[in-house]
Design an enzyme around this catalytic site. Structure first.
Site, PDB file in Angstrom:
ATOM      1  NE  ARG A 287     -12.341 -16.820  14.921  1.00  0.00           N
ATOM      2  CZ  ARG A 287     -12.015 -18.100  15.732  1.00  0.00           C
ATOM      3  NH1 ARG A 287     -11.368 -18.208  16.479  1.00  0.00           N
ATOM      4  NH2 ARG A 287     -12.933 -18.831  15.733  1.00  0.00           N
TER       5      ARG A 287
ATOM      6  NE  ARG B  77     -10.532 -12.674  20.890  1.00  0.00           N
ATOM      7  CZ  ARG B  77     -11.225 -13.459  21.846  1.00  0.00           C
ATOM      8  NH1 ARG B  77     -11.454 -13.212  22.851  1.00  0.00           N
ATOM      9  NH2 ARG B  77     -11.520 -14.542  21.435  1.00  0.00           N
TER      10      ARG B  77
ATOM     11  NE  ARG C  84     -13.366  -6.907  21.976  1.00  0.00           N
ATOM     12  CZ  ARG C  84     -13.842  -8.204  21.887  1.00  0.00           C
ATOM     13  NH1 ARG C  84     -13.329  -9.142  21.245  1.00  0.00           N
ATOM     14  NH2 ARG C  84     -14.525  -8.611  22.988  1.00  0.00           N
TER      15      ARG C  84
ATOM     16  CG  ASP D  98     -20.823 -12.812  15.763  1.00  0.00           C
ATOM     17  OD1 ASP D  98     -21.962 -13.580  15.808  1.00  0.00           O
ATOM     18  OD2 ASP D  98     -19.627 -13.161  16.224  1.00  0.00           O
TER      19      ASP D  98
ATOM     20  CE1 TYR E 247     -22.903 -19.670  19.418  1.00  0.00           C
ATOM     21  CE2 TYR E 247     -23.283 -20.296  17.169  1.00  0.00           C
ATOM     22  CZ  TYR E 247     -22.388 -20.167  18.281  1.00  0.00           C
ATOM     23  OH  TYR E 247     -21.065 -20.308  18.229  1.00  0.00           O
TER      24      TYR E 247
END
Length: 354
Positions: free
Chosen positions: A28, A32, A41, A78, A155
């Site tokens: 990652r 962020r 973003r 993703d 998921y």
């Protein structure tokens, strides 16, 4: 396309060839915690807007490399792009993470599952891979990736993240045939998806089995590892005369490291719960190891980060075959200066082990 990589330390370490130092990248690493990522973003309007636009995906993939001398870039995307392409309708709700509009609820839903057409439904990903590879201009290698069939199935059945995996585990124990059907279709999709990334320019690929560690010993081997094995077997191993290494990462999978190493992957990713020296003793020189600093160490001082880097390097010991990384993704609350301290410490302190 440039086939020569100026800094190929990462690729050599994955193949257990001699290197001058221990290479590193961070899970990652485009994320962020970087103000420049947050700005892009915002421009993209949403996380999916970022993923599905190759220009934005390229921009954020390169951001951490402009800031830190990392040894590899990883495609910005993703893991849930695959089930989204299968028609499950991925969306992100603020503060709640990923969700699916059409999770697999019935036998009919499961039987209707199809391998997506990678060339159309996931073209935005392969376009991003080509564009990033071009933009890197041979500076460092590009990693492509996918979620593992079991992790993606979690998921797809749960409809989003889960604390107890009750729906997917109920299906697995009550209707193993249906569960295997989901895993089979997903495995075929992942093979096609990763090979398309390799064709587009990915120089190494990683399979993220983020939820494999929630399974029992028997269930892990039957419902997760067997399908990871299928993927490793189905991957393109060489392109343009160059080896394409594969990395398998199971969070919470330290107990099964020998089984994971036996899949034929080139490297096993470790979370922070296992000592990397013990892992090396268990797998010998069968595979390289990637990891495995606790991402929370980045909340501590640069001195504490340096001490932890030294401890992990010493535990791995002398010789090649180690790619330094975090044991999971970097936290959005990490200080970029602390990430810089990590990179500098690994590059400096690792030289004496080579």
């Amino acid at each position: 396309m440039n086939f020569k990589v100026k800094n190929d330390t990462f690729l050599r370490a994955l193949l257990r060839q001699p290197t001058e130092y221990t290479p590193l990248w961070m899970m990652r690493q485009a994320g962020r915690y970087l103000p420049e990522y947050r700005a892009t973003r915002k421009q993209a309007g949403s996380f999916l807007g970022l993923c599905k636009n190759p220009d934005f995906a390229t921009e954020v993939t390169l951001q951490p490399l402009e800031r830190f001398p990392l040894d590899a870039a990883i495609l910005f995307s993703d893991i849930l792009t695959v089930p989204d392409a299968m028609g499950l309708g991925l969306y992100f709700s603020e503060g709640e993470g990923p969700k699916f509009e059409r999770p697999l609820k019935t036998e009919a839903d499961i039987k209707a599952l199809r391998v997506p057409d990678i060339g159309t439904d996931l073209k935005y990903v392969t376009d991003a891979v080509s564009q990033i590879r071009k933009a890197l201009d041979g500076s460092v290698p590009l990693i492509g990736f996918s979620g593992s069939p079991f992790t993606l199935s979690c998921y797809m059945v749960e409809g989003g993240g889960s604390d107890d995996y009750a729906k997917v585990k109920t299906l697995m124990y009550n209707e193993p045939k249906l569960m295997h059907h989901i895993l089979e279709v997903t495995a075929q999709s992942v093979i096609a998806y990763l090979n398309a990334q390799i064709e587009a320019g990915a120089q190494a690929v990683m399979i993220f089995d983020s939820w494999g560690g929630v399974l029992s010993h028997a269930a892990f081997h039957e419902f997760s590892l067997a399908y990871t094995q299928r993927i490793v077997d189905g991957l393109i191993k060489e392109k343009d005369g160059v080896r394409i290494p594969s990395i398998v990462f199971t969070k919470g999978g330290g107990l099964w490291i020998e089984s994971i190493a036996n899949t034929g992957c080139d490297a096993v990713g470790l979370d922070w719960s296992m000592d990397i020296g013990i892992a090396r003793q268990k797998v010998g020189d069968k595979v390289a190891l990637q990891g495995n600093m606790d991402p929370a160490v980045l909340f501590a001082s640069p001195d504490a980060i340096r001490n932890e880097v030294e401890r992990i390097l010493a535990s791995y010991g002398y010789g090649s075959g180690h790619v330094f990384n975090l044991g999971h993704g970097i936290s959005q609350h990490s200080n970029p200066d602390h990430a810089a301290a990590l990179v500098a410490a690994v590059h400096e302190l690792s030289r004496k082990y080579h």
